[in-house]
Scaffold this active site. Structure first.
Site, PDB file in Angstrom:
ATOM      1  N   ASP A  84      -9.151  43.500 -36.583  1.00 15.20           N
ATOM      2  CA  ASP A  84      -9.929  44.199 -35.557  1.00 15.20           C
ATOM      3  C   ASP A  84     -11.402  44.228 -35.945  1.00 15.20           C
ATOM      4  OD1 ASP A  84      -9.949  47.532 -34.041  1.00 15.20           O
ATOM      5  OD2 ASP A  84     -10.386  45.547 -33.194  1.00 15.20           O
TER       6      ASP A  84
ATOM      7  N   LYS B   5     -15.048  39.127 -34.501  1.00 15.31           N
ATOM      8  CA  LYS B   5     -14.060  38.233 -33.867  1.00 15.31           C
ATOM      9  C   LYS B   5     -14.160  36.817 -34.402  1.00 15.31           C
ATOM     10  CE  LYS B   5     -13.303  42.040 -32.095  1.00 15.31           C
ATOM     11  NZ  LYS B   5     -12.391  42.909 -32.891  1.00 15.31           N
TER      12      LYS B   5
ATOM     13  N   ASP C 102      -6.312  42.289 -32.496  1.00 20.70           N
ATOM     14  CA  ASP C 102      -6.869  42.965 -31.326  1.00 20.70           C
ATOM     15  C   ASP C 102      -7.893  42.051 -30.646  1.00 20.70           C
ATOM     16  OD1 ASP C 102      -8.863  45.937 -30.651  1.00 20.70           O
ATOM     17  OD2 ASP C 102      -7.286  45.002 -29.470  1.00 20.70           O
ATOM     18  N   ASN C 103      -8.135  42.276 -29.354  1.00 21.81           N
ATOM     19  CA  ASN C 103      -9.242  41.663 -28.619  1.00 21.81           C
ATOM     20  C   ASN C 103      -9.166  40.151 -28.458  1.00 21.81           C
ATOM     21  OD1 ASN C 103     -10.822  43.885 -30.696  1.00 21.81           O
ATOM     22  ND2 ASN C 103     -10.776  44.258 -28.489  1.00 21.81           N
TER      23      ASN C 103
ATOM     24  N   GLU D  23      -9.646  48.728 -24.311  1.00 22.74           N
ATOM     25  CA  GLU D  23      -9.535  50.184 -24.477  1.00 22.74           C
ATOM     26  C   GLU D  23     -10.347  50.955 -23.432  1.00 22.74           C
ATOM     27  OE1 GLU D  23     -10.165  48.033 -26.942  1.00 22.74           O
ATOM     28  OE2 GLU D  23     -12.011  48.492 -27.988  1.00 22.74           O
TER      29      GLU D  23
HETATM   30  O1  LIG Z   1     -16.457  43.591 -32.038  1.00 21.64           O
HETATM   31  C1  LIG Z   1     -15.556  44.419 -32.084  1.00 21.64           C
HETATM   32  N1  LIG Z   1     -15.137  44.929 -33.265  1.00 21.64           N
HETATM   33  C2  LIG Z   1     -15.676  44.431 -34.527  1.00 21.64           C
HETATM   34  C3  LIG Z   1     -16.944  45.061 -34.994  1.00 21.64           C
HETATM   35  C4  LIG Z   1     -18.026  45.271 -34.150  1.00 21.64           C
HETATM   36  C5  LIG Z   1     -19.195  45.831 -34.672  1.00 21.64           C
HETATM   37  C6  LIG Z   1     -19.314  46.171 -36.000  1.00 21.64           C
HETATM   38  C7  LIG Z   1     -18.241  45.959 -36.818  1.00 21.64           C
HETATM   39  C8  LIG Z   1     -18.424  46.318 -38.252  1.00 21.64           C
HETATM   40  N2  LIG Z   1     -17.169  46.342 -38.965  1.00 21.64           N
HETATM   41  C9  LIG Z   1     -16.780  45.254 -39.711  1.00 21.64           C
HETATM   42  C10 LIG Z   1     -17.461  44.053 -39.668  1.00 21.64           C
HETATM   43  C11 LIG Z   1     -17.055  42.999 -40.474  1.00 21.64           C
HETATM   44  C12 LIG Z   1     -15.979  43.174 -41.320  1.00 21.64           C
HETATM   45  N3  LIG Z   1     -15.404  42.328 -42.251  1.00 21.64           N
HETATM   46  N4  LIG Z   1     -14.385  43.011 -42.845  1.00 21.64           N
HETATM   47  C13 LIG Z   1     -14.297  44.220 -42.336  1.00 21.64           C
HETATM   48  C14 LIG Z   1     -15.310  44.375 -41.351  1.00 21.64           C
HETATM   49  C15 LIG Z   1     -15.695  45.428 -40.559  1.00 21.64           C
HETATM   50  C16 LIG Z   1     -17.060  45.417 -36.334  1.00 21.64           C
HETATM   51  C17 LIG Z   1     -14.958  44.945 -30.830  1.00 21.64           C
HETATM   52  C18 LIG Z   1     -15.710  44.867 -29.654  1.00 21.64           C
HETATM   53  C19 LIG Z   1     -15.186  45.349 -28.440  1.00 21.64           C
HETATM   54  C20 LIG Z   1     -15.993  45.262 -27.201  1.00 21.64           C
HETATM   55  C21 LIG Z   1     -17.339  45.596 -27.216  1.00 21.64           C
HETATM   56  C22 LIG Z   1     -18.090  45.515 -26.057  1.00 21.64           C
HETATM   57  C23 LIG Z   1     -17.486  45.116 -24.867  1.00 21.64           C
HETATM   58  F1  LIG Z   1     -18.216  45.068 -23.733  1.00 21.64           F
HETATM   59  C24 LIG Z   1     -16.141  44.778 -24.853  1.00 21.64           C
HETATM   60  C25 LIG Z   1     -15.393  44.848 -26.018  1.00 21.64           C
HETATM   61  C26 LIG Z   1     -13.896  45.920 -28.394  1.00 21.64           C
HETATM   62  C27 LIG Z   1     -13.145  45.985 -29.580  1.00 21.64           C
HETATM   63  O2  LIG Z   1     -11.889  46.509 -29.569  1.00 21.64           O
HETATM   64  C28 LIG Z   1     -13.659  45.494 -30.792  1.00 21.64           C
HETATM   65  O3  LIG Z   1     -12.872  45.556 -31.915  1.00 21.64           O
HETATM   66 MG   LIG Z   2     -10.853  45.994 -31.337  1.00 21.21          MG
END
Ligand SMILES: O=C(NCc1cccc(CNc2ccc3[nH]ncc3c2)c1)c1cc(-c2ccc(F)cc2)cc(O)c1O
Ligand SMILES: [Mg+2]
Length: 214
Positions: A141, A144, A169-170, A199
């Protein structure tokens, strides 16, 4: 100074959830995201699919890539068997700081090990650092464009065994096209798509469940 959305989400948990009651924490976050501010938790609809996969796998060892505010880590940890543990990786230290407090409010610090850093750096170190042999379940998650390289890395590092489950997810929104292409065409996986919605919205999204065949 302005608060962040994760800070406001934590405040809603501390206001509306009961300390030590993980399901009330999950409910408080879902209500906050439906009534106040959208946030990128897996959410209640996809969360039910996650719950059914966790219950079916009954995992002793879970890896989560992408903690955010801790919603899915709490949701998974609720359903683990007595000695089950989840290691969850979060790159963003601000997210991690909030997630720690959400996990503490749920009373699940013993079952959830939160690690701050990037998946690409940590995956090769997990065996030695955490004494894990293989994972029964991996929940993807995080960024992506990291799903595919990290899956290949987990294979190379021997973190998957015959029967290990990957749940992503996603896979539709935002989408993980290279991961889907790989996992659905690889003879080493058996995949199944669970259609759902992004979500807290009506937008299509879904979870891809894949069994590693060894
Ligand atoms: O992008 C997403 N999630 C990932 C994410 C995103 C930002 C920061 C992090 C920083 N955390 C991170 C990074 C790198 C990492 N490497 N190892 C661990 C680790 C942890 C992670 C996401 C976006 C949407 C979404 C947004 C907008 C929209 F319009 C539709 C849908 C819905 C989701 O359910 C999503 O999951
Ligand atoms: Mg997600």
């Amino acid at each position: 100074t302005q608060s962040t959305r994760p800070q406001r989400l934590l405040a809603a948990v501390q206001k509306n959830a009961t300390r030590g009651d993980p399901r009330s924490v999950v409910l408080a976050i879902d209500q906050f995201c439906r009534q106040k501010e959208w946030a990128m938790n897996v959410g209640d609809e996809k969360g039910c699919i996650l719950d059914s996969v966790v219950s079916e796998v009954n995992p002793g060892a879970v890896l989560e890539l992408g903690t955010y505010c801790g919603y899915s880590a709490v949701r998974i940890a609720c359903l683990l068997p007595p000695h089950g543990k989840i290691i969850t990786l979060e790159f963003n230290p601000d997210n991690a700081a909030i997630a720690r407090q959400v996990i503490a409010w749920a009373g699940l610090e013993e079952k959830i090990q939160l690690v701050v850093g990037a998946s690409g750096d940590w995956i090769p170190k997990i065996k030695e650092q955490f004494g894990v042999k293989t994972f029964d379940l991996v929940f993807l998650d995080h960024w992506k464009d990291r799903y595919l390289p990290d899956t290949k890395l987990m294979e190379e590092c021997g973190l998957l065994r015959e029967g290990s489950i990957l749940l992503a997810d996603n896979v539709i929104c935002p989408g993980t096209p290279d991961y889907l292409e790989y996992i659905r065409n690889s003879p080493r996986y058996k995949s199944q798509y669970f259609k759902s919605h992004l979500e807290y919205t009506k937008v299509e999204d879904g979870l891809e469940k894949s069994v590693f065949l060894g």
